[in-house]
Enzyme design. Sequence first.
Site, PDB file in Angstrom:
ATOM      1  N   GLU A 299      30.510  -3.022 115.907  1.00 16.39           N
ATOM      2  CA  GLU A 299      31.806  -2.507 115.471  1.00 16.39           C
ATOM      3  C   GLU A 299      32.976  -3.481 115.608  1.00 16.39           C
ATOM      4  O   GLU A 299      33.913  -3.440 114.797  1.00 16.39           O
ATOM      5  CB  GLU A 299      32.130  -1.207 116.225  1.00 16.39           C
ATOM      6  CG  GLU A 299      31.325  -0.004 115.797  1.00 16.39           C
ATOM      7  CD  GLU A 299      29.906   0.025 116.346  1.00 16.39           C
ATOM      8  OE1 GLU A 299      29.130   0.914 115.947  1.00 16.39           O
ATOM      9  OE2 GLU A 299      29.558  -0.844 117.174  1.00 16.39           O
TER      10      GLU A 299
ATOM     11  N   GLY B 239      27.233   4.588 109.976  1.00 18.76           N
ATOM     12  CA  GLY B 239      27.953   5.521 109.134  1.00 18.76           C
ATOM     13  C   GLY B 239      28.308   4.894 107.793  1.00 18.76           C
ATOM     14  O   GLY B 239      28.159   3.685 107.584  1.00 18.76           O
TER      15      GLY B 239
ATOM     16  N   GLY C 113      26.017   4.371 113.967  1.00 15.33           N
ATOM     17  CA  GLY C 113      25.615   5.770 113.942  1.00 15.33           C
ATOM     18  C   GLY C 113      24.119   5.976 114.035  1.00 15.33           C
ATOM     19  O   GLY C 113      23.661   7.031 114.475  1.00 15.33           O
TER      20      GLY C 113
ATOM     21  N   ASP D 216      31.046   3.458 119.181  1.00 15.98           N
ATOM     22  CA  ASP D 216      31.250   4.899 119.349  1.00 15.98           C
ATOM     23  C   ASP D 216      29.898   5.591 119.420  1.00 15.98           C
ATOM     24  O   ASP D 216      28.943   4.986 119.895  1.00 15.98           O
ATOM     25  CB  ASP D 216      32.144   5.445 118.220  1.00 15.98           C
ATOM     26  CG  ASP D 216      31.488   5.359 116.844  1.00 15.98           C
ATOM     27  OD1 ASP D 216      30.608   4.495 116.648  1.00 15.98           O
ATOM     28  OD2 ASP D 216      31.869   6.146 115.955  1.00 15.98           O
TER      29      ASP D 216
END
Length: 359
Positions: free
Chosen positions: A141, A70, A118, A149
């Site tokens: 992350e 992201g 992402g 995620d």
Amino acid sequence: MTAAEHDETVLVRTRGHAGHLTLNRPKALNALDHAMVRRIDEALTAWEHDPSIAHVVIDGAGERGLCAGGDIRSIHEDARSGGTASTDFWREEYRLNARIARYPKPYVALMDGIVMGGGVGISAHGTVRIVTERSGIAMPETGIGFVPDVGGTYLLGLAPGELGTHLALTGAIVGAADALLRGLADHFVPAGSLPRLLDDLARDSVHDTLQRFVAQPPPGQLAARRAWIDRCYGAETVEETVDRLLAEDTAEAKEAATVLAGKSPTALKVTLAALRRARGLGPLERVLEQEYRISCAALASLDLVEGIRAQVIDKDRTPHWSPATLAEVTAHDVDRYFAPLGDRELHLAAPDSTQEVAW
């Protein structure tokens, strides 16, 4: 690429009976933003009931990779200002991840080059996941004070033994063979064959096309490390994991302990708890709901702002975590990441049974 397409961040085209999505931000390593998520979702909606489209293919523009994740600079600004743009983005991004996993037509992801964060979410939930000798796949992350995620804790929780735990905590980048071993990919195709593979997917079925291109990947590393990985990461706590790594008589285990020492202590503990809980939650949708709670809590944390600052903004690579040590992170600190969100919850409908997609 036409002049009109040059400024489009997602190219949406049809090639024969294939719907073709290309992430088109090569200078940003095709990092996802909100508009891109919506563009992909709109294309999937248009193609889902279009009888002329047999399958969907997604790849990335440029030579560096499918997607680096992201747009974390935007997340950094949002976290600093106390905004909600990131939570709105994650809500739609996670819905897209779930949709990809349940899409009724074959969804073919070309995971060539860098695929992180992402980028894993828009590829590794697909029907057919293809890696090459250039693939470098990771969920990094914890290094920015965040937690895997986009369904990452679901995917890593399904990996053999404790491989997923090792990769989630360290953020290690793995190549093709190791991605296949840990269940993040299905097939290896040499990078030089991808243009011809795309041409064939325009006219043939996914199954028939793969028969002509699938090959054996170069050797990986994780299979030979399974014994100490399973021993060390089977521990109840991150602290015990570090102690076990340091006690191992292998340089790789000790190196992993050193890597963990540089990650956010809070993110490490929340990640371990998230992985363990994910294994008992059931379908992907339930795990994405849990990840949404965690991501919303992380947005309000000091570590996310500091981690992005150190790794991406200032690039001094010296984050000052708060709390600074694993011992200072309490059970209460971890539990608040899993607290219900009330009317802000992400609610995803899961099908009664998994539908097999013929390809």
